[in-house]
Design a protein around this motif. Structure first.
Motif: not given
Length: 271
Positions: A135-136, A167-170, A184-185, A254-257
């Protein structure tokens, strides 16, 4: 015929020498201590049991079975302890005492829990360190911290120093004594109380936190390392940019990747 054989042997010896030099140049860690069934290899399927003082190189996946654990001491003195049921990959580790610009410590926690106490590399080149979880990406500033995965979330506990989760949220930064959760990511890491940790995570943190771990003296112990300014826990912007850049360099960050990247790399490593 004898000349041909001699040339073949010379070429083989040269190739082995080059390969050995390359492995030594990149380096990684040694098994400082272990308990139970601990295995290491290019992929989990290729893993073999390890022994104390065995060298573990870049590109290795280390796996601990139920009831097992291992402590790895890296070339710069950094120590990483893996809890039971853990899978940890050394993506890239480079440490040369007189070449700080070459520093690199890129790790992936595939499952389970670990504790990391940074060494000389983390002190002089904190931006060169990254630990990827589903997730990060975790970045550090002279730190003793723990991370655990309890799918789909990841949790962290900071014993000393500062840790940031990006992560993509910061980016969110956590100081000593703090617990964090990255659900989550795509959601920002948040602070949580110890009572909010899942039972398995709390148990892993308790076991890892009780280990008498201190960073060992690395090759650079006698040298004066470049000074690194301390980062306030609330100042996460520069820290996050640095960590995000490192995250983009790693596969499956991250995440699915994350899962796709791990599978792809494992397929590439198969003979």
């Amino acid at each position: 015929m004898s000349t041909t054989k001699e040339r073949f042997l010379s070429s083989a010896i040269l190739a082995l020498g080059i390969a050995g030099a390359a492995a030594s140049a990149f380096g990684a860690a040694v098994v400082q201590e272990l308990k139970g069934d601990v295995r290491a290899g290019a992929t989990p399927a290729q893993s073999r049991p390890v022994a104390p003082n065995q060298r573990v190189l870049t590109g290795t996946v280390v796996t601990t079975a139920p009831g097992s654990r291992v402590v790895l001491r890296f070339d710069d003195g950094q120590v990483v302890a893996l809890h039971e049921n853990t899978q940890f990959r050394i993506d890239d580790f480079r440490f040369r005492p007189r070449e700080p610009k070459a520093d690199r410590a890129a790790f992936v926690l595939l499952r389970g829990a670990l504790r990391a106490v940074t060494g000389a590399l983390g002190e002089r080149s904190p931006g060169a360190f990254s630990l990827v979880v589903p997730t990060a990406t975790i970045g550090i500033r002279g730190t003793d911290f723990m991370v655990a995965i309890a799918a789909p979330a990841a949790y962290l506990s900071v014993l000393k120093g500062t840790v940031a989760a990006t992560n993509v949220a910061g980016t969110a930064a956590f100081g000593a004594g703090a617990f964090g959760s990255i659900a989550t990511s795509t959601t920002l890491a948040v602070s949580v109380t110890a009572s909010a940790l899942p039972a398995a995570v709390s148990s892993a943190f308790r076991d890892l936190g009780a280990l008498p771990i201190t960073p060992a003296a690395g090759p650079a112990a006698g040298e004066k390392l470049p000074e690194t300014a301390a980062l306030p826990a609330q100042d996460a912007s520069a820290f996050g940019r640095e960590t995000a850049e490192r995250a983009r360099e790693l596969k499956g960050n991250l995440g699915r990747e994350f899962g796709q990247g791990v599978s792809e790399e494992a397929r590439q490593r198969k003979p």
